[in-house]
Design a protein around this motif. Sequence first.
Motif, PDB file in Angstrom:
ATOM      1  N   TYR A 186      14.757 -11.856  -1.163  1.00  0.00           N
ATOM      2  CA  TYR A 186      14.344 -13.208  -1.537  1.00  0.00           C
ATOM      3  C   TYR A 186      15.132 -14.301  -0.823  1.00  0.00           C
ATOM      4  O   TYR A 186      15.061 -15.472  -1.200  1.00  0.00           O
ATOM      5  N   SER A 187      15.889 -13.931   0.207  1.00  0.00           N
ATOM      6  CA  SER A 187      16.675 -14.902   0.996  1.00  0.00           C
ATOM      7  C   SER A 187      17.578 -15.755   0.104  1.00  0.00           C
ATOM      8  O   SER A 187      17.604 -16.988   0.194  1.00  0.00           O
ATOM      9  N   MET A 188      18.319 -15.088  -0.766  1.00  0.00           N
ATOM     10  CA  MET A 188      19.284 -15.764  -1.624  1.00  0.00           C
ATOM     11  C   MET A 188      20.700 -15.453  -1.148  1.00  0.00           C
ATOM     12  O   MET A 188      20.913 -14.574  -0.316  1.00  0.00           O
ATOM     13  N   MET A 189      21.659 -16.186  -1.684  1.00  0.00           N
ATOM     14  CA  MET A 189      23.050 -15.911  -1.392  1.00  0.00           C
ATOM     15  C   MET A 189      23.598 -14.932  -2.424  1.00  0.00           C
ATOM     16  O   MET A 189      23.136 -14.895  -3.566  1.00  0.00           O
ATOM     17  N   TYR A 190      24.555 -14.149  -1.998  1.00  0.00           N
ATOM     18  CA  TYR A 190      25.063 -13.041  -2.809  1.00  0.00           C
ATOM     19  C   TYR A 190      26.474 -13.315  -3.318  1.00  0.00           C
ATOM     20  O   TYR A 190      27.353 -13.721  -2.565  1.00  0.00           O
ATOM     21  N   ASN A 191      26.647 -13.113  -4.618  1.00  0.00           N
ATOM     22  CA  ASN A 191      27.959 -13.197  -5.243  1.00  0.00           C
ATOM     23  C   ASN A 191      27.954 -12.201  -6.402  1.00  0.00           C
ATOM     24  O   ASN A 191      27.181 -12.368  -7.344  1.00  0.00           O
ATOM     25  N   PRO A 192      28.749 -11.132  -6.339  1.00  0.00           N
ATOM     26  CA  PRO A 192      28.653 -10.070  -7.348  1.00  0.00           C
ATOM     27  C   PRO A 192      29.073 -10.541  -8.740  1.00  0.00           C
ATOM     28  O   PRO A 192      29.652 -11.618  -8.905  1.00  0.00           O
ATOM     29  N   GLU A 236      13.485 -28.469  -4.045  1.00  0.00           N
ATOM     30  CA  GLU A 236      13.915 -27.957  -2.744  1.00  0.00           C
ATOM     31  C   GLU A 236      15.436 -27.938  -2.602  1.00  0.00           C
ATOM     32  O   GLU A 236      16.004 -27.042  -1.979  1.00  0.00           O
ATOM     33  N   ASN A 237      16.092 -28.939  -3.180  1.00  0.00           N
ATOM     34  CA  ASN A 237      17.535 -29.102  -2.989  1.00  0.00           C
ATOM     35  C   ASN A 237      18.312 -28.289  -4.023  1.00  0.00           C
ATOM     36  O   ASN A 237      18.993 -28.830  -4.888  1.00  0.00           O
ATOM     37  N   ILE A 238      18.158 -26.976  -3.945  1.00  0.00           N
ATOM     38  CA  ILE A 238      18.835 -26.082  -4.892  1.00  0.00           C
ATOM     39  C   ILE A 238      19.259 -24.814  -4.157  1.00  0.00           C
ATOM     40  O   ILE A 238      18.599 -24.374  -3.203  1.00  0.00           O
ATOM     41  N   GLU A 239      20.371 -24.241  -4.576  1.00  0.00           N
ATOM     42  CA  GLU A 239      20.863 -22.992  -3.999  1.00  0.00           C
ATOM     43  C   GLU A 239      20.553 -21.852  -4.969  1.00  0.00           C
ATOM     44  O   GLU A 239      20.854 -21.953  -6.157  1.00  0.00           O
ATOM     45  N   LEU A 240      19.979 -20.781  -4.445  1.00  0.00           N
ATOM     46  CA  LEU A 240      19.705 -19.600  -5.256  1.00  0.00           C
ATOM     47  C   LEU A 240      20.702 -18.515  -4.893  1.00  0.00           C
ATOM     48  O   LEU A 240      20.832 -18.135  -3.725  1.00  0.00           O
ATOM     49  N   TRP A 241      21.411 -18.008  -5.903  1.00  0.00           N
ATOM     50  CA  TRP A 241      22.413 -16.958  -5.730  1.00  0.00           C
ATOM     51  C   TRP A 241      22.076 -15.801  -6.658  1.00  0.00           C
ATOM     52  O   TRP A 241      21.448 -15.986  -7.699  1.00  0.00           O
ATOM     53  N   THR A 242      22.523 -14.603  -6.300  1.00  0.00           N
ATOM     54  CA  THR A 242      22.248 -13.423  -7.111  1.00  0.00           C
ATOM     55  C   THR A 242      23.413 -12.438  -7.088  1.00  0.00           C
ATOM     56  O   THR A 242      24.200 -12.428  -6.133  1.00  0.00           O
ATOM     57  N   PHE A 243      23.475 -11.617  -8.128  1.00  0.00           N
ATOM     58  CA  PHE A 243      24.485 -10.550  -8.209  1.00  0.00           C
ATOM     59  C   PHE A 243      24.047  -9.307  -7.451  1.00  0.00           C
ATOM     60  O   PHE A 243      24.842  -8.384  -7.249  1.00  0.00           O
ATOM     61  N   ASP A 244      22.780  -9.270  -7.037  1.00  0.00           N
ATOM     62  CA  ASP A 244      22.204  -8.046  -6.492  1.00  0.00           C
ATOM     63  C   ASP A 244      22.017  -8.160  -4.974  1.00  0.00           C
ATOM     64  O   ASP A 244      21.247  -9.013  -4.505  1.00  0.00           O
ATOM     65  N   LYS A 291      11.291 -17.219 -11.179  1.00  0.00           N
ATOM     66  CA  LYS A 291      11.328 -16.447  -9.947  1.00  0.00           C
ATOM     67  C   LYS A 291      11.694 -17.371  -8.775  1.00  0.00           C
ATOM     68  O   LYS A 291      11.430 -18.586  -8.830  1.00  0.00           O
ATOM     69  N   PRO A 292      12.306 -16.834  -7.729  1.00  0.00           N
ATOM     70  CA  PRO A 292      12.786 -17.676  -6.623  1.00  0.00           C
ATOM     71  C   PRO A 292      11.738 -18.617  -6.032  1.00  0.00           C
ATOM     72  O   PRO A 292      12.011 -19.802  -5.806  1.00  0.00           O
TER      73      PRO A 292
END
Length: 320
Positions: free
Chosen positions: A138-144, A123-131, A114-115
């Motif tokens: 969850y304050s993630m970046m979006y990429n379908p 800490e030094n990681i980027e979280l991205w999601t399709f949704d 989980k995020p």
Amino acid sequence: MTNEKKILILDATGKDWTDRHLQGPSVDVFAVYHPMPLPLRVLRRIIFNSNLPGKSLWYSNWKKQLKSYDMIIIFSAILGNEIFSWIRKQGYQGRLIFYYRDCVHASYLKDFAKPEAIRSAEENIELWTFDPKDAKVYSMMYNPQFYFRQPELKIPIQYDIVFVGSTNGRLVQLLKWKHLFQKMGLKVYFHIKKHRFEKIPEEYKDEVTDQALPYEQILSLNRQSKAILEINQAGQTGLTVRALEAIFLKKKLLTTNESIQDTPLYNPNNIFILKSEKENAIRNFMKKTLDKTAFDEEIEYYDAKNWLKRFLSSKILRER
């Protein structure tokens, strides 16, 4: 797939249909862990669940060439989140990305994936999601989701509607639509695989299977159908691979994802939102002529090469 940067993608097997198509001159795809027989996989899970030392010994050969990559993308095929801090401890200074190809609330996703748990681990990681919804919550970046261009083949149509996928908490919904379509006289093909963590009620056991189909066979079934069925998990707003299969194979899509109406993909000749069980509305949709040009305009955006480019652009994507 891109000449700009050297990219490593880590997935469950490193060699399934998607992995093979992602592989390219500047993209390497590996399994996160060494392939091994069942007894060793059981031992590996015990070691990870018990938080015993030596976890990195199970990582596959990607670990030997870490520093040759500008960017690492890890899909959610992990047994523990210590992999992220381990990569950093090896001196890796490039971009480290965890990409969710399923919802954060998916039943199979463990707490360590989980995020909040991943951010605590590294800490030094980027979280991205399709949704798009998960991106906001969850304050993630979006990429379908992404897919791959397919040749147009003249294959005889055998079915009206096809669904191939796992239960994922959707079995009752899937069977509701399957039985309605059959009642309407539509010819359907449903291959519903039991999710390994899901208990199936006795009355439904004849409707599911433990056998997964090779993706090449799924692709063949989709080509033989007029339409593809997509049943989203509750709360999911992102496009699934089934929606993209419909776009790239130029098939009709019946979906429970109402959010698709807010995307440029939506065309009432091609996409039907399953809100109720009104048979006439479904029949009328199935009779409509498919508007292939509408799909042509959007295929480029969802092509895998552009999915990678969006990571490289480092821009937070807004919902299309």
